[in-house]
Design an enzyme around this catalytic site. Sequence first.
Site, PDB file in Angstrom:
ATOM      1  N   SER A 178       0.834  -1.205   0.000  1.00  0.00           N
ATOM      2  CA  SER A 178       0.000   0.000   0.000  1.00  0.00           C
ATOM      3  C   SER A 178       0.862   1.246   0.000  1.00  0.00           C
ATOM      4  O   SER A 178       2.018   1.220   0.448  1.00  0.00           O
ATOM      5  CB  SER A 178      -0.908  -0.002   1.242  1.00  0.00           C
ATOM      6  OG  SER A 178      -1.498   1.261   1.453  1.00  0.00           O
ATOM      7  N   TYR A 191      -1.957  -1.260  10.414  1.00  0.00           N
ATOM      8  CA  TYR A 191      -2.131  -1.624   8.995  1.00  0.00           C
ATOM      9  C   TYR A 191      -0.928  -1.175   8.172  1.00  0.00           C
ATOM     10  O   TYR A 191      -0.363  -1.958   7.390  1.00  0.00           O
ATOM     11  CB  TYR A 191      -3.404  -0.981   8.460  1.00  0.00           C
ATOM     12  CG  TYR A 191      -3.598  -1.092   6.963  1.00  0.00           C
ATOM     13  CD1 TYR A 191      -4.101  -2.262   6.393  1.00  0.00           C
ATOM     14  CD2 TYR A 191      -3.298  -0.026   6.116  1.00  0.00           C
ATOM     15  CE1 TYR A 191      -4.290  -2.366   5.018  1.00  0.00           C
ATOM     16  CE2 TYR A 191      -3.488  -0.121   4.752  1.00  0.00           C
ATOM     17  CZ  TYR A 191      -3.984  -1.284   4.203  1.00  0.00           C
ATOM     18  OH  TYR A 191      -4.164  -1.384   2.844  1.00  0.00           O
TER      19      TYR A 191
END
Length: 286
Positions: A178, A191
């Site tokens: 990401s 995350y």
Amino acid sequence: MSDTPAQPIAQHQDHQPGIESKMVPSPHSQMSGYVGSGKLKGKAAIVTGGDSGIGRATAIAFAKEGADVLIVYLDEYDDACLTQQQIEAVGRRCERLALDIGKASNAQRVIDTALKAFGRLDILVNNAGEQHPQADFEKISKQQLEHVFQTNVFSMFFLVQAALPHLKEGARIINTTSVTAYRGSAHLIDYAATKGAIVSFTRSLAKHLAPKGILVNAVAPGPIWTPLIPSTFSADEVAEFGKKTPLGRPGQPDEVAGCYVFLAASDASYMTGQVLHPNGGEVVNG
């Protein structure tokens, strides 16, 4: 492919990882404008999180390029069935498997299912993930931290370990990281940490497997309109999602799937340990 998609409207789903059929507007994940050219003809692939979003778009694109695909998902039965229908509509085989990839005992089941169905394994896409916003770092619980790492990171180790005995020279492993791995996220710290780990995992595994001719790369999407978004954020946050990118909007799954096709095909035969960045124009220098 996507043509200036509409901005998401305010909405929220209470269950992760979310249901694509409930999203407004619908994500562009069915690759309706994509025309394959046989780049993956005769290949067999596994795509985790393949029921919707980036996973669905990638699985359908792989099928349009000639691959048979096993899609692995948690419990989104209707979304998974639609993905299967789209794949079978282009003449390729699709198997579905619902389970929790964060459990080590499930990894071998995933690989065995693919081998039983297709007789081979050429491409492993580690795409499934989860995220849980937390404004106060001190309130990130041990349970949440462990579960996020189990789903996002441990599953990749488990699946690769189970797959390796069956991967031959030229096989591909593609991991979804990401943009948060590069710029961080104040409210998604655990995350973002998993996504940073995936970058290092990709680079290290690429070096480890280079002598075997197995290529390992990753994709680091920016804000993409997938079910994870309305199932993660408040309705007001969803309405603003992606507006801060240089392109001023969130991306669509069909704007990301091409990265996975490229990395899975012969076009990327001289790439390993690398990360592609479909993120709407954010420069990450990574």
